[in-house]
Every structure is written in structure tokens, then in C-alpha cells.
Design a protein around this motif. Structure first.
Motif, PDB file in Angstrom:
ATOM      1  N   GLN A   1       0.759  -1.212  -0.098  1.00 38.40           N
ATOM      2  CA  GLN A   1      -0.210  -0.157   0.012  1.00 38.40           C
ATOM      3  C   GLN A   1       0.858   1.306   0.010  1.00 38.40           C
ATOM      4  OE1 GLN A   1      -2.135  -1.318   3.632  1.00 38.40           O
ATOM      5  NE2 GLN A   1      -4.145  -1.060   2.653  1.00 38.40           N
TER       6      GLN A   1
ATOM      7  N   ARG B   1       3.848   1.574  -1.207  1.00 37.26           N
ATOM      8  CA  ARG B   1       4.683   1.851  -2.485  1.00 37.26           C
ATOM      9  C   ARG B   1       3.477   2.269  -3.396  1.00 37.26           C
ATOM     10  NH1 ARG B   1       5.980  -2.890  -2.689  1.00 37.26           N
ATOM     11  NH2 ARG B   1       8.249  -2.643  -2.286  1.00 37.26           N
ATOM     12  N   PHE B   2       2.258   1.792  -3.523  1.00 40.87           N
ATOM     13  CA  PHE B   2       1.315   2.104  -4.370  1.00 40.87           C
ATOM     14  C   PHE B   2       0.771   3.773  -4.197  1.00 40.87           C
ATOM     15  CE2 PHE B   2      -2.424   2.374  -6.832  1.00 40.87           C
ATOM     16  CZ  PHE B   2      -2.388   1.207  -7.805  1.00 40.87           C
TER      17      PHE B   2
ATOM     18  N   ASN C   1       3.343   6.073  -5.300  1.00 37.66           N
ATOM     19  CA  ASN C   1       3.280   6.222  -6.829  1.00 37.66           C
ATOM     20  C   ASN C   1       2.428   7.140  -7.196  1.00 37.66           C
ATOM     21  OD1 ASN C   1       5.735   4.285  -6.673  1.00 37.66           O
ATOM     22  ND2 ASN C   1       4.261   2.661  -7.737  1.00 37.66           N
ATOM     23  N   LYS C   2       1.318   7.036  -6.723  1.00 38.87           N
ATOM     24  CA  LYS C   2      -0.157   7.903  -6.938  1.00 38.87           C
ATOM     25  C   LYS C   2       0.356   9.336  -6.593  1.00 38.87           C
ATOM     26  CE  LYS C   2      -3.684   8.310  -4.444  1.00 38.87           C
ATOM     27  NZ  LYS C   2      -4.819   8.292  -3.780  1.00 38.87           N
TER      28      LYS C   2
ATOM     29  N   TRP D   1      -7.002  -3.485 -10.263  1.00 33.19           N
ATOM     30  CA  TRP D   1      -5.595  -3.735  -9.205  1.00 33.19           C
ATOM     31  C   TRP D   1      -5.879  -4.879  -8.284  1.00 33.19           C
ATOM     32  CZ3 TRP D   1      -0.885  -1.472 -10.394  1.00 33.19           C
ATOM     33  CH2 TRP D   1      -0.881  -0.425 -11.429  1.00 33.19           C
TER      34      TRP D   1
ATOM     35  N   SER E   1      -4.055  -6.726  -5.638  1.00 33.29           N
ATOM     36  CA  SER E   1      -2.850  -7.192  -4.552  1.00 33.29           C
ATOM     37  C   SER E   1      -2.999  -8.361  -3.896  1.00 33.29           C
ATOM     38  CB  SER E   1      -2.773  -5.819  -3.506  1.00 33.29           C
ATOM     39  OG  SER E   1      -4.076  -6.137  -2.736  1.00 33.29           O
TER      40      SER E   1
ATOM     41  N   HIS F   1       5.031  -2.320  -9.596  1.00 37.78           N
ATOM     42  CA  HIS F   1       4.304  -2.157  -8.440  1.00 37.78           C
ATOM     43  C   HIS F   1       4.159  -3.678  -7.577  1.00 37.78           C
ATOM     44  CE1 HIS F   1       2.849   1.122 -10.729  1.00 37.78           C
ATOM     45  NE2 HIS F   1       2.411   1.846  -9.667  1.00 37.78           N
TER      46      HIS F   1
ATOM     47  N   TYR G   1       1.319  -6.566  -7.059  1.00 40.01           N
ATOM     48  CA  TYR G   1      -0.018  -6.194  -7.760  1.00 40.01           C
ATOM     49  C   TYR G   1       0.092  -6.947  -9.069  1.00 40.01           C
ATOM     50  CZ  TYR G   1      -1.153  -2.578  -4.214  1.00 40.01           C
ATOM     51  OH  TYR G   1      -1.618  -1.922  -3.339  1.00 40.01           O
TER      52      TYR G   1
ATOM     53  N   THR H   1      -2.565  -6.787 -12.554  1.00 38.79           N
ATOM     54  CA  THR H   1      -3.551  -5.907 -13.165  1.00 38.79           C
ATOM     55  C   THR H   1      -3.907  -6.428 -14.479  1.00 38.79           C
ATOM     56  OG1 THR H   1      -1.858  -4.708 -14.570  1.00 38.79           O
ATOM     57  CG2 THR H   1      -2.155  -3.912 -12.414  1.00 38.79           C
TER      58      THR H   1
END
Length: 724
Positions: free
Chosen positions: A90, A92-93, A96-97, A528, A530, A565, A568, A570
Motif C-alpha cells: 500500500q 509503495r502504491f 507512486n500515486k 488492481w 494485490s 508495483h 500487484y 493488473t
């Protein structure tokens, strides 16, 4: 909530099995932001801390006595527990956002770290907010380090942030503030206190007493016990206790069965009051004990409660020792199914037998494993919808013997503890319960003999619980009954079990990307997924199944492991109109099949409410400062008028929330909309000058129209000493 496990629902009259072929789907992965794993050093620290924490339990079991359980407790070398791996994924994601959406040139990384430190020290309840604030700090350290690499620096941004935090915090403070080691779980009891519930209250007290004395005591798993009672029309305010003995005293001395009158009770009002309680942690089981139907529940209220509970991963379970008619209240069924809970129909003197099931439900909050393959099942609600999937007997087989249905399912090697439950719609005859039989594989793949499983059988339940279940094909035989349908479920717990969660990222009205579990109907979305313990999965591809109650055939797509990521997978998908569930299937590194099903239903919306922009800071505000939120609403149904209402939970302390546009009259705004067009809503949030660092204000906005669904957005904003 991160979900892991085996789940299967059955209509006892028509059971079929299915192994679905793989169909390739288009893949869309976000651009690379970090090619290296910046958490390598931190991973080792967590692994060592976790093994130190589990040492006492390992010594109690004995390493030589049960190596399987030891492995389930501490994992193999290099493995992170699910709680930690989920938090890191979470972080890391989210970082990135931030880099994609809101990275500002005027933000000093040290100031961002200060906001993170203040969140971890002062905000111990709002985990997601802490993650977002610290992920923002991580993003700014990344940018600085990327610039420094041109000058020969190779430092990890996360290590730099940790070093900054350690100037005024211990490592244990950091781990606790972000819940890297433990999930703060509540166990909540909501108890009908009308006169007919006197015996039931005594039974609930027995459950709590057994928690204290049981060898499976879960004191380390439960942060607090939340107790509340309700009658008609009054209710008792919720109370939280840390010590189990205090809970017993409360049940024995503070809840007095009395009064009553007409049979239905104000159950939905009581549930709403409990869910609003500030000391009720997320990802927690809630048990509602009553012998009556609801007086006040209606479809709109049930939707409100279902959305609220599922948003915090609260699981609503109803323990019913009676009803105002022969049928289970459909509102209870709707809430249980929506939130991943259960309906238990028991006699008054059977409630204490739930002790083991309640204990398992607390463990499951750290990782629940619904099992999917093929199913046909009957929803226990007033609509009596039926869903079915065509038969394929190649993987999960069923055989129809005379008077029995036999189900077959597989267990993979990552499962730590397995519970299996058959739940009948109504209380079952003892002979029916005794006839349910669970059979493990004859031998494991290593040739070890598997023991027969013994279960608890009472009320409408048959329940089995096993540590380290044998890998291979399991079978359960269930007697056919014409008048009493049933469901079957298998769940597993363990910090090293494969599990997953799913979110949807849709085309935003601006560069502000956000993920949601309530996607917009008809829009292209990036799914997405995880997955914890991804290193236990063979290869990079996982198959996803999208299943709804309308179409007979699930839609299949290929999920591909993201190289940018970690943790994850996708794929792209178009959001259907009907509610749906998601399952994944793959192969472990040992060559065993695994299947997992998300235990909450995804309910798409035709009223799309998205975040356009938040400024000057997404998650924080200074005392005396102001934050502006811009939302975008899109109507995907028919032209209609929407009512917009925004408020915060700290108005008495001087926090103000105002809709600036559209025009705000008498506490709400009205908006005339056409189809498929964005309409913008401007909101201002002001903090009082005397607000203290660490205080959190929750802003909620609702958009609804007459005879239509409504949607809401929630923003948590913390008081910090700096903006930039």
C-alpha cells in the motif's frame, strides 16, 4: 480488507462443479516509478521483529513436535507476514500515486517527514490516513534521491525517511503506527436487552469467559472488546474494554433484560450507533444477538449500513434465537451477505457453543480465504435470487449418492489453519447435522496419512477447524433435505497464506487518480489485484473470474504481475451494471492449484462521484487553515436532480465544512444533471485556530436523487504543524 481463503456456496438440490479455461485479456500497467525495491533493509528488520514476537508461541508448540505449525507461524526464510507485506504494498502504491498526481515543487521532504511523524505519534486509529501521509513523505524523499543519484548517491528513499523518523521515534513506534506487525482488531457484541433475551445474555457472558480461560486465548489479536445493548426504543451507548474480565463484568452487571412489548426491535438504529463508535477498529467482526426481527430497517438504511460496514471491513454476523415470524429477517441476510458475515439460528442454550467460531472470526480478520470454483447458490433474502454456473467436473467434482450431495475441493500448501462450515437456512434436525461428514485426502503428497476431521454440530451449523490441513483433495458429504437449503464455506487463516484484495482505478476527470471498490457502470477501468505471498505463486500470470447473478458464464481475464508495483497484478475491464464478485486462480511453486474469492460483492454505481483536486494538501491541514476539495459528479442513468450534502464530524469543536458551489441553501446544494457529463462541486474545510496537532476531522459528502441510489465520499484530514 485483504482476503484469502477457500469459499464455496451450494444449493443442496443442484450442485455442479466447474474448472474454467483461461482467456487472455488486455493488460494495462502504470508507468514505472521505482525499479528497485527500496524496502529491502526494512523487510529484514520486520522479519526479525516478527520472529522475535512469535518465539514464545513457537516454544509453546515445540519445534520438533509440529514443524508444519511452526512454518505457519513464522514462515520460511525471507518471507514477510501478510500484515507487513500488505502495508508495504500500500505504501509503495500510494507513493507512486502521489508522484503521478500531486507532487509539488515547494514541498520540503523534511516537512513531509514531520507530518508523517506527527501522524504516527498522535493518530493511532486512522491507519489509512497514516499510510497516505507517510506515503506522501516517501514520494518527496524519492524525488530528492532521484536528483541526488545524478551526483552519485544511491540511497533508498524509504531508509532516508525511516532515519528521519527515528530522530524522535523508536522503530517500534513506527511499526505500531503503521500496523506493520499487528492489526488492531475489535470484537463487538451488540445485544438485544429486551425481557425475552435474559438467558441469551448469560450465554454471551459464557463466550467471553471462555475467551479468558481458553488455550486459544486471542488476547494478543484483539485490541479491545466493544459492548452495546439495545431495546425498544432505547439503547445503551457502546463501551470499549481492553481486559476480557471487564467485559464479563459489564455483561453480568450492566445489561439487564427488561421491558419489550411488540416483537420487532429498532435493530438498524442500534447497528448505526455501534458503527459510529470511535473505538471500533476496522477489519473487525460484529455479532448481533437478538430473538426478534427489525422494526426500523428499510432498503435505504440497509444500503447505508452495508456501505459503511464494507468500507471499514466490518463483518456483521447475526445470532438469532427467534424471529417475529418463521423466516429470517431479509434485512439481516442482506447485511450479512454484503459484509461477509453469517446468519446463526440457535436455541437459547446453544449460544455459548459459538466460542470457537467467534475466535476463528477474529483470526480471519488478518486474512480470510474464500474458495471459488463452480457454484450454484440461493441468496437468503426476500428476492430469493438464484445464481448458477455451468458444470465441469475436471477439477472440483461432486457425486450425487442416494440422499447425499458430495462436494470435492482442493487445499494448497500455503494454508495455515482451515475452517469449514455448513450453514443450514433453518435449525436442522440432529440426525441431519450428524450425517455431514468431512473426509481429508487419504495421504499427503509426501505420503503422510491424514487424520479424520471432527466438527462441532449444533443449531443450523456444522463447523470444522484444523491447523495445517493436508494438501490435496478434500470431500464433504451433506444430506439432501427438501425444505432446508444450505451453504458451504471454507476459510483459512495465517500470516503466510496466499490472499488478495481488489480495487478499481478509472479514468479520472483530472490527473488525480484514485482507487475505489464502487466503480462506475460502463467505464473502462484498471483492475488492481494485490496478492500477499506472491513469491509462492508460480509464474507471473493469474486468472481472474468476474461473476454476477445475471449471466451464467463468468468472464475470464488474465492478470499479469506488475514489474513496477510489487505485490500487484493488473488487467483492464469494462464495469458491468450488475453486482459481481471476483475470484482468482493460479498455481503455487509446489505445483498445487489455489483459488481465492473476494468475500464482498462489488456493487457498481450509475452515480459516479470522483475527486478532482485537493489543495493545498491532500491529507493534512494547519490549525486555523483551510483545505479546498473539488469533486466531479457524473450521472450515467437518466437526467435528474441531485441533492448534495457535506458535513464533518467535528462541527462542535469549530471545524467548518461548506459547499461553495453549487449554491448552498439550508445545509445542502441541488444540481440538475444531464447524462455522461461532469459537474463540479467545490467544498471548503476550515480548521479552528485552537485545533491540536494529530486531531483528525472526517468530511463526508453525499449525492443522491429521488428514487435512485446515492453515493458518498469520505476525506480524513489531520491537523499538522506544517503544510509544505
Amino acid at each position: 480488507m485483504l482476503v484469502s481463503g477457500i469459499w464455496l456456496l451450494r444449493n443442496q438440490n443442484r450442485c455442479t462443479m466447474l474448472l474454467l479455461p483461461i482467456l487472455l485479456a488486455a493488460l494495462s500497467v502504470h508507468h514505472a516509478i521505482q525499479a528497485i525495491d527500496e524496502f529491502d533493509n526494512f523487510n529484514k528488520l520486520i522479519e526479525d521483529k516478527y520472529q522475535d514476537k512469535m518465539r514464545s508461541q513457537v516454544e509453546q508448540i515445540g519445534r520438533a513436535a509440529d514443524p508444519c505449525r511452526i512454518s505457519a507461524l513464522i514462515g520460511k526464510d525471507g518471507m514477510l507476514p501478510n500484515t507487513a507485506s500488505r502495508r508495504l504494498a500500500q505504501l509503495r502504491f500510494l507513493a507512486n500515486k502521489v508522484q503521478q498526481n500531486t507532487l509539488r515543487n515547494d514541498v520540503d521532504p523534511e516537512n513531509a517527514a514531520l507530518r508523517c511523524r506527527e501522524a504516527l505519534l498522535h493518530n493511532r486509529k486512522n491507519l489509512q490516513l497514516n499510510l497516505e501521509i507517510c506515503a506522501e513523505a516517501l514520494a518527496y524523499f524519492r524525488r530528492r534521491n532521484e536528483e541526488a543519484r545524478g551526483r552519485g548517491s544511491g540511497a533508498s528513499a524509504w531508509d532516508d525517511l525511516i532515519d528521519n523518523l527515528k530522530e524522535s521515534m523508536t522503530v517500534d513506534d513506527i511499526l505500531e503506527g503503521l500496523e506493520f506487525m499487528d492489526i488492531s482488531v475489535s470484537l463487538a457484541f451488540l445485544i438485544d436487552n429486551t425481557g425475552s433475551m435474559r438467558d441469551d445474555i448469560d450465554e454471551v457472558s459464557q463466550i467471553t469467559e471462555q475467551f479468558v480461560t481458553s488455550s486459544q486465548n486471542i488476547g494478543n489479536s484483539v485490541q479491545n472488546f466493544v459492548i452495546m445493548s439495545f431495546g425498544d426504543p432505547d439503547y445503551q451507548e457502546p463501551t470499549a474494554y481492553v481486559e476480557q474480565t471487564h467485559v464479563v463484568n459489564h455483561l453480568e452487571n450492566n445489561i439487564i433484560a427488561s421491558m419489550g412489548g411488540d416483537c420487532p426491535e429498532n435493530t438498524c438504529q442500534a447497528i448505526e450507533e455501534l458503527l459510529a463508535y470511535s473505538d471500533l477498529h476496522g477489519e473487525s467482526p460484529i455479532y448481533v444477538f437478538t430473538d426478534a426481527s427489525s422494526k426500523d430497517c428499510n432498503p435505504d438504511w440497509v444500503m447505508d449500513l452495508g456501505m459503511l460496514a464494507s468500507g471499514f471491513d466490518w463483518r456483521l454476523n447475526f445470532v438469532l434465537t427467534g424471529s417475529c415470524d418463521d423466516e429470517v429477517d431479509g434485512n439481516f441476510t442482506e447485511l450479512a451477505e454484503w459484509t461477509g458475515g453469517n446468519i446463526y439460528r440457535l436455541q437459547h442454550n446453544e449460544i455459548h457453543l459459538l466460542t470457537g467460531i467467534v475466535q476463528d472470526s477474529v483470526h480471519s480478520s488478518a486474512g480470510e480465504l474464500p474458495y471459488f470454483n463452480e457454484f450454484e447458490y440461493v441468496d437468503w433474502d426476500y428476492r430469493r435470487k438464484k445464481r448458477s454456473v455451468p458444470n465441469d467436473a475436471e477439477l472440483h467434482r461432486h457425486r450425487r449418492n442416494v440422499g447425499y450431495v458430495q462436494l470435492s475441493f482442493y487445499v494448497d500448501e500455503t494454508l495455515g489453519k482451515l475452517t469449514i462450515q455448513v450453514t443450514f437456512e433453518s435449525p436442522a434436525d440432529r440426525r441431519i447435522l450428524e450425517a455431514v461428514k468431512l473426509t481429508p485426502p487419504a495421504r499427503t503428497t509426501e505420503g503422510v496419512e491424514c487424520k479424520e476431521a471432527e466438527g462441532e454440530k449444533f443449531g443450523n451449523i456444522v463447523h470444522y477447524a484444523m491447523h495445517c490441513p493436508c494438501v490435496g483433495e478434500w470431500r464433504i458429504s451433506i444430506p439432501s433435505t427438501i425444505s432446508n437449503s444450505w451453504t458451504f464455506s471454507a476459510n483459512t487463516f495465517g500470516e503466510f497464506t496466499i490472499g488478495f484484495d481488489a480495487m478499481f482505478e478509472q479514468q479520472p476527470p483530472s490527473r488525480y487518480n484514485e482507487r475505489s471498490k464502487r466503480p462506475c457502470v460502463g467505464e473502462q477501468s484498471v483492475l488492481w489485484v494485490s496478492i500477499t505471498q506472491g513469491d509462492a505463486i508460480e509464474g507471473n500470470d493469474v486468472t481472474a473470474y468476474i461473476m454476477n447473478s445475471i449471466n451464467d458464464s463468468p468472464k475470464l481475464m488474465k492478470l499479469v504481475r506488475s514489474t513496477t508495483h510489487k505485490g500487484y497484478w493488473t488487467s483492464k475491464m469494462k464495469i458491468p451494471e450488475e453486482p459481481f464478485t471476483i475470484a482468482i486462480q493460479g498455481t503455487t511453486v509446489e505445483g498445487n492449484l489455489f483459488l481465492r474469492l473476494l468475500n464482498t460483492e462489488i456493487r457498481p454505481t450509475k452515480t459516479c462521484l470522483k475527486t478532482f483536486r485537493i489543495s493545498p494538501s491532500q491529507n493534512t491541514i494547519k490549525a486555523g487553515g483551510q483545505t479546498r476539495i473539488i469533486m466531479a459528479l457524473k450521472n450515467k442513468d437518466t437526467p435528474k436532480r441531485y441533492t448534495i450534502h457535506c458535513f464533518n464530524d467535528r462541527q462542535r469543536e469549530g471545524f467548518k465544512t461548506t459547499i461553495v458551489r453549487p449554491k448552498y441553501i439550508e445545509g445542502m446544494s441541488r444540481l440538475e444533471t444531464e447524462v455522461n457529463r461532469f459537474y463540479y462541486i467545490y467544498i471548503e474545510v476550515k480548521a479552528p485556530p485552537i485545533a491540536e496537532v494529530g486531531e483528525v476531522v472526517t468530511v463526508k459528502c453525499f449525492a443522491h436523487s429521488e428514487n435512485s441510489e446515492y453515493v458518498d465520499k469520505t476525506y480524513e484530514i489531520m491537523i499538522t504543524s506544517v503544510y509544505h
